[in-house]
Enzyme design. Structure first.
Site, mmCIF file in Angstrom:
data_model
loop_
_atom_site.group_PDB
_atom_site.id
_atom_site.type_symbol
_atom_site.label_atom_id
_atom_site.label_comp_id
_atom_site.label_asym_id
_atom_site.label_seq_id
_atom_site.Cartn_x
_atom_site.Cartn_y
_atom_site.Cartn_z
ATOM 1 N N ASN A 9 0.877 -1.177 0.000
ATOM 2 C CA ASN A 9 0.000 0.000 0.000
ATOM 3 C C ASN A 9 0.911 1.223 0.000
ATOM 4 O O ASN A 9 1.488 1.569 1.021
ATOM 5 C CB ASN A 9 -0.893 -0.013 1.255
ATOM 6 C CG ASN A 9 -1.678 1.270 1.400
ATOM 7 O OD1 ASN A 9 -1.829 2.029 0.438
ATOM 8 N ND2 ASN A 9 -2.185 1.537 2.598
ATOM 9 N N LYS A 11 0.167 4.270 -0.303
ATOM 10 C CA LYS A 11 -0.441 5.496 0.251
ATOM 11 C C LYS A 11 -0.188 6.657 -0.723
ATOM 12 O O LYS A 11 -0.187 6.449 -1.925
ATOM 13 C CB LYS A 11 0.095 5.787 1.655
ATOM 14 C CG LYS A 11 0.050 4.542 2.548
ATOM 15 C CD LYS A 11 0.243 4.847 3.993
ATOM 16 C CE LYS A 11 0.361 3.543 4.767
ATOM 17 N NZ LYS A 11 0.069 3.690 6.170
ATOM 18 N N HIS A 94 -9.557 1.306 4.573
ATOM 19 C CA HIS A 94 -8.289 1.448 5.306
ATOM 20 C C HIS A 94 -8.522 2.386 6.493
ATOM 21 O O HIS A 94 -9.309 3.337 6.400
ATOM 22 C CB HIS A 94 -7.213 2.012 4.371
ATOM 23 C CG HIS A 94 -5.847 1.949 4.976
ATOM 24 N ND1 HIS A 94 -5.402 2.888 5.874
ATOM 25 C CD2 HIS A 94 -4.836 1.045 4.835
ATOM 26 C CE1 HIS A 94 -4.175 2.559 6.253
ATOM 27 N NE2 HIS A 94 -3.801 1.448 5.634
ATOM 28 N N GLU A 96 -6.890 4.745 7.644
ATOM 29 C CA GLU A 96 -6.650 6.172 7.366
ATOM 30 C C GLU A 96 -7.862 6.789 6.672
ATOM 31 O O GLU A 96 -8.189 7.957 6.890
ATOM 32 C CB GLU A 96 -5.369 6.331 6.522
ATOM 33 C CG GLU A 96 -4.128 6.053 7.374
ATOM 34 C CD GLU A 96 -2.929 5.537 6.620
ATOM 35 O OE1 GLU A 96 -2.881 5.634 5.385
ATOM 36 O OE2 GLU A 96 -2.013 5.015 7.298
ATOM 37 N N GLU A 166 -5.711 -5.103 10.462
ATOM 38 C CA GLU A 166 -4.680 -4.112 10.740
ATOM 39 C C GLU A 166 -4.978 -3.390 12.053
ATOM 40 O O GLU A 166 -5.798 -2.449 12.079
ATOM 41 C CB GLU A 166 -4.626 -3.070 9.614
ATOM 42 C CG GLU A 166 -4.296 -3.659 8.261
ATOM 43 C CD GLU A 166 -3.641 -2.630 7.351
ATOM 44 O OE1 GLU A 166 -2.549 -2.921 6.859
ATOM 45 O OE2 GLU A 166 -4.195 -1.536 7.170
ATOM 46 N N GLY A 172 2.330 1.954 10.643
ATOM 47 C CA GLY A 172 3.322 3.018 10.475
ATOM 48 C C GLY A 172 4.037 3.413 11.762
ATOM 49 O O GLY A 172 4.704 4.439 11.819
ATOM 50 N N SER A 212 3.205 -2.506 10.356
ATOM 51 C CA SER A 212 4.655 -2.573 10.545
ATOM 52 C C SER A 212 5.252 -3.928 10.162
ATOM 53 O O SER A 212 6.162 -4.434 10.834
ATOM 54 C CB SER A 212 5.025 -2.180 11.975
ATOM 55 O OG SER A 212 4.633 -0.831 12.215
HETATM 56 C C1 PEP Z 1 -0.822 0.068 5.872
HETATM 57 O O1 PEP Z 1 -0.685 1.158 5.346
HETATM 58 O O2 PEP Z 1 -1.830 -0.589 5.643
HETATM 59 C C2 PEP Z 1 0.239 -0.420 6.747
HETATM 60 C C3 PEP Z 1 0.097 -1.573 7.330
HETATM 61 O O3 PEP Z 1 1.337 0.410 6.922
HETATM 62 P P1 PEP Z 1 2.743 -0.001 7.600
HETATM 63 O O4 PEP Z 1 3.169 -1.306 6.970
HETATM 64 O O5 PEP Z 1 3.659 1.125 7.241
HETATM 65 O O6 PEP Z 1 2.508 -0.145 9.054
#
Ligand code: PEP
Length: 249
Positions: A9, A11, A94, A96, A166, A172, A212
């Site tokens: 992803n 972003k 997501h 976000e 998630e 992040g 992460s």
């Molecule tokens: C994500 O954006 O869905 C995500 C899991 O980000 P990260 O791997 O940076 O934690």
């Protein structure tokens, strides 16, 4: 047997030339037998990436879609437009988008339907906030989000959904869930799907962990029996790292 799926992803990162350059580096190397490799990229890069991905096994995905096909929705992009481009996957719900763009469970559910209507496979994100985890609400939050998003889907559609569990506090932040904790929640989400449909649908649904994930921990997550892949933000942005994630799966 569920095929593991690694989805990057990106972003709001990468221009068209950066995306094309990334793709030329991962092509071939991020194509591993028995692993599905997906890159979910910004809208502006999608035409070039779909073109670059022709003849490869890497699928291209979007990060969002509007639930209507067209209309007076300034700035939005619909499933019709994405499938016209040749996009195969779309991230839906997501955290976000839920947090910064006010996406409710109802909107997420409509987006899942819109994805199927246009032949796109949704990667449905569910997961709890830190305070919900601390209040012991993790499983309930995932249940409510999963049930809302699956509402009205046929068993055939439900079996194709990719769920990404998630935990929001792990996105992040560098703080990942332990693989045992992630397995526990993901096994529970599979039970929720079983409750909505039956064991064959629950066995078919692929459930990723996200939060992460890095090349050095991806294998640990995928060694858990219910974890079928990873949705990866930060570590999917560099070609070498993305290749390692796919190889690690
Ligand atoms: C994500 O954006 O869905 C995500 C899991 O980000 P990260 O791997 O940076 O934690």
């Amino acid at each position: 047997m569920r095929k593991p799926i690694i989805a990057g992803n990106w972003k709001m990162f990468k221009t068209v030339s950066e995306a094309v350059s990334f793709f030329s580096e991962v092509k071939g190397a991020a194509e591993v037998d028995g692993v599905e490799s997906v890159i979910c990229a910004p809208y502006t890069t999608l035409p070039a990436l779909v073109e670059a991905a022709k003849g490869t096994s890497i699928a291209i995905g979007a990060q969002n879609l509007h639930f209507e096909d067209n209309g007076a929705f300034t700035g939005e992009i619909s499933g019709v437009m994405l499938s016209d481009l040749g996009v195969k996957y779309v991230i839906v719900g997501h955290s976000e988008r839920r947090a910064y763009f006010a996406e409710t469970d109802e909107i997420v559910g409509k987006k899942v339907h819109a994805a199927f209507k246009h032949g796109l496979t949704p990667i449905l994100c569910v997961g709890e906030k830190l305070e919900e985890r601390e209040a012991g609400e993790t499983k309930n939050v995932c249940k409510v989000q999963t049930e809302a998003a699956f509402q009205g889907l046929s068993a055939e559609q439900a079996a194709q959904v990719v769920i990404a569990y998630e935990p929001i506090w792990a996105i992040g932040t560098g703080k990942s869930s332990t693989s045992e904790d992630a397995e526990d929640v993901i096994a529970y989400i599979r039970e929720v799907v079983k409750g909505l449909y039956d064991a064959s649908v629950a066995d078919a649904v692929r459930i990723q962990y996200g939060g992460s994930v890095k090349p050095n921990n991806v294998r640990e997550y995928l060694s858990q029996s219910n974890i079928d892949g990873a949705l990866v933000g930060g570590a999917s942005l560099e070609p070498a790292s993305y290749i390692s994630l796919v190889e690690g799966a």
